[in-house]
Design a protein around this motif. Structure first.
Motif, short mmCIF file in Angstrom:
data_model
loop_
_atom_site.label_atom_id
_atom_site.label_comp_id
_atom_site.label_asym_id
_atom_site.label_seq_id
_atom_site.Cartn_x
_atom_site.Cartn_y
_atom_site.Cartn_z
N THR A 172 0.54 -1.06 0.13
CA THR A 172 -0.14 0.09 -0.42
C THR A 172 1.12 1.13 -0.09
O THR A 172 0.52 2.85 -0.15
CB THR A 172 -1.06 0.21 1.08
OG1 THR A 172 -1.55 -1.33 1.70
CG2 THR A 172 -2.42 1.09 0.89
N ALA A 173 2.10 1.12 0.76
CA ALA A 173 3.18 2.23 0.73
C ALA A 173 3.51 2.97 -1.27
O ALA A 173 3.40 4.00 -1.27
CB ALA A 173 4.55 2.17 0.88
N THR A 174 2.97 2.33 -2.13
CA THR A 174 2.82 3.40 -3.27
C THR A 174 1.50 3.72 -3.57
O THR A 174 2.62 4.71 -3.58
CB THR A 174 2.43 2.03 -3.97
OG1 THR A 174 0.92 1.41 -3.95
CG2 THR A 174 3.22 1.12 -4.20
N ILE A 175 0.97 4.27 -2.58
CA ILE A 175 -0.35 5.64 -2.70
C ILE A 175 0.43 6.54 -1.98
O ILE A 175 0.10 7.94 -2.47
CB ILE A 175 -1.07 5.40 -2.07
CG1 ILE A 175 -0.96 5.45 -0.29
CG2 ILE A 175 -2.24 4.08 -2.48
CD1 ILE A 175 -2.45 5.34 0.46
N ALA A 176 1.46 6.90 -1.35
CA ALA A 176 2.54 7.62 -1.23
C ALA A 176 2.81 9.05 -2.25
O ALA A 176 2.64 10.03 -2.26
CB ALA A 176 3.90 7.74 -0.26
N ALA A 177 3.56 8.26 -3.82
CA ALA A 177 2.68 8.67 -4.93
C ALA A 177 2.03 10.17 -5.14
O ALA A 177 2.87 11.03 -5.92
CB ALA A 177 3.79 7.82 -5.98
N VAL A 178 0.75 9.30 -4.97
CA VAL A 178 -0.38 10.40 -4.92
C VAL A 178 0.01 11.44 -4.57
O VAL A 178 -0.21 12.66 -5.16
CB VAL A 178 -1.59 9.84 -4.99
CG1 VAL A 178 -2.31 10.28 -4.75
CG2 VAL A 178 -1.31 8.03 -5.36
N VAL A 179 0.96 11.84 -3.22
CA VAL A 179 1.04 13.14 -2.45
C VAL A 179 2.49 13.62 -3.42
O VAL A 179 2.99 14.17 -2.23
CB VAL A 179 0.43 12.93 -0.95
CG1 VAL A 179 -1.19 12.66 -1.15
CG2 VAL A 179 1.03 11.47 -0.59
N SER A 180 3.14 12.52 -4.27
CA SER A 180 4.08 13.70 -4.63
C SER A 180 6.17 12.67 -3.39
O SER A 180 6.24 13.26 -3.02
CB SER A 180 3.98 14.79 -4.16
OG SER A 180 3.88 15.71 -5.08
N LEU A 181 5.01 12.10 -2.46
CA LEU A 181 6.38 11.15 -2.13
C LEU A 181 7.34 10.46 -2.98
O LEU A 181 6.75 10.26 -3.98
CB LEU A 181 5.76 10.98 -1.10
CG LEU A 181 5.33 11.81 -0.17
CD1 LEU A 181 4.80 10.84 1.38
CD2 LEU A 181 6.43 13.02 0.86
N GLY A 182 7.95 10.18 -2.25
CA GLY A 182 9.12 8.91 -2.69
C GLY A 182 8.38 7.92 -2.79
O GLY A 182 7.18 7.04 -2.37
N GLY A 183 9.77 6.13 -2.78
CA GLY A 183 9.43 5.16 -3.24
C GLY A 183 8.30 4.95 -5.01
O GLY A 183 8.63 5.00 -5.80
N LEU A 184 8.35 3.23 -4.31
CA LEU A 184 8.16 2.50 -5.65
C LEU A 184 6.65 3.29 -6.24
O LEU A 184 6.61 2.82 -7.27
CB LEU A 184 8.18 1.03 -5.57
CG LEU A 184 9.41 0.93 -5.23
CD1 LEU A 184 9.45 -0.73 -4.73
CD2 LEU A 184 10.30 1.11 -6.57
N GLY A 185 5.98 3.88 -5.53
CA GLY A 185 4.79 4.47 -5.97
C GLY A 185 5.23 5.06 -7.09
O GLY A 185 4.31 5.47 -8.31
N ARG A 186 6.53 5.61 -7.02
CA ARG A 186 6.40 7.05 -7.73
C ARG A 186 6.50 5.84 -9.61
O ARG A 186 6.16 7.28 -10.56
CB ARG A 186 7.88 7.35 -8.11
CG ARG A 186 7.91 8.41 -7.77
CD ARG A 186 8.19 10.06 -7.30
NE ARG A 186 6.84 10.47 -8.19
CZ ARG A 186 5.73 11.08 -7.92
NH1 ARG A 186 5.99 10.94 -6.33
NH2 ARG A 186 4.94 11.07 -8.24
N PHE A 187 7.22 5.05 -9.51
CA PHE A 187 6.69 4.30 -10.75
C PHE A 187 5.81 3.95 -11.20
O PHE A 187 5.58 4.34 -12.75
CB PHE A 187 7.95 3.32 -11.26
CG PHE A 187 9.20 3.55 -11.11
CD1 PHE A 187 9.77 4.40 -11.17
CD2 PHE A 187 9.66 3.15 -9.21
CE1 PHE A 187 11.34 4.64 -10.66
CE2 PHE A 187 11.23 2.83 -9.36
CZ PHE A 187 12.42 3.76 -9.54
#
Length: 255
Positions: A172-187
């Motif tokens: 679920t940490a991929t959703i951090a990219a929705v609010v412009s944070l880093g992590g694998l959700g960025r891709f």
């Protein structure tokens, strides 16, 4: 037809095998570190909340229904919706990156608490009452019974809950990219914004691979720290179609 399908597969995997995507601050290794940093921090906070509470409920039997209801509610909350709402509220207080980092960690902690909490109190309650009575007869204090009998017996279930919580958090940490944070959700998010499907697929594969590696590491840790007898007893308890409180687990009480 076969050549066309093979070409499509190669094209979709091209991003994953491009060396340029594995270097720099926005490369895969750096984003894996950022992803795991959020995940492990969230897991640590969830454990700090859920483990003591689970032990208390397991020992006293108080609040089981209330906590079970709260745990089920936390599971049902929509993570993305909670994240957006939390960002809107926290941004009224903070104007820097904390306005995004705090809500992201909060959402992940909410996901991690239920499996750790429920497995902890279920494991404590699953301890064989005869083992507890035997320890009490040998002069053990309630604290000694807890740490020398109940907690060791609960360890397989506790570790199972921690493993489940961490895997949910990583996914679920991929959703951090929705609010412009880093992590694998960025891709995944950036790939979707630019219709770069190879990037989206590559990011999803990396997330799955990280989760699989973590799962194998935690299974290995369980094998190392839990005795074979307790692992077998825990497996038998999970296979029985009864409530966790009726499971029987034996332990050697020799000081």
């Amino acid at each position: 037809m076969g050549d066309t399908r093979w070409s499509s597969i190669v094209n979709y995997l091209s991003w994953l095998f491009d060396p340029a995507n594995w270097t720099g601050v926005s490369g895969v290794p750096a984003q894996i570190l950022a992803h795991m940093a959020y995940s492990l921090l969230s897991l640590a906070i969830a454990m700090a909340i859920a483990l003591p509470l689970g032990i208390y409920i397991g020992v006293t039997g108080r609040g089981t229904m209330v906590i079970a209801g709260i745990a089920n509610t936390l599971r049902a909350l929509p993570s993305l919706g909670v994240l957006i709402l939390a960002v809107m509220l926290v941004s009224l207080i903070f104007t820097n990156d904390l306005a995004y980092e705090i809500p992201a960690v909060l959402v992940l902690v909410m996901l991690g608490i239920p499996p750790i909490l429920t497995n902890t109190y279920a494991g404590i309650q699953a301890t064989d009452p005869l083992a507890v009575d035997a320890a009490r007869g040998m002069g053990y204090t309630p604290e000694q019974i807890l740490w020398h009998v109940q907690v060791p017996c609960a360890l397989p279930l506790v570790l199972s809950g921690i493993r489940s919580a961490l895997l949910q958090i990583i996914s679920t940490a991929t959703i951090a990219a929705v609010v412009s944070l880093g992590g694998l959700g960025r891709f995944i998010i950036d790939g979707g914004a630019t219709s770069n499907y190879p990037e989206m697929i590559g990011g999803a594969i990396v997330v799955a691979a990280v989760a699989l590696v973590v799962e194998l590491l935690l299974v290995g840790l369980t094998v190392l720290v839990v005795s074979p007898g307790l692992r077998r007893a825990s497996q038998r308890a999970r296979r029985r179609p009864v409530e966790p409180t009726t499971a029987t687990i034996a332990i050697d009480l020799t000081p």
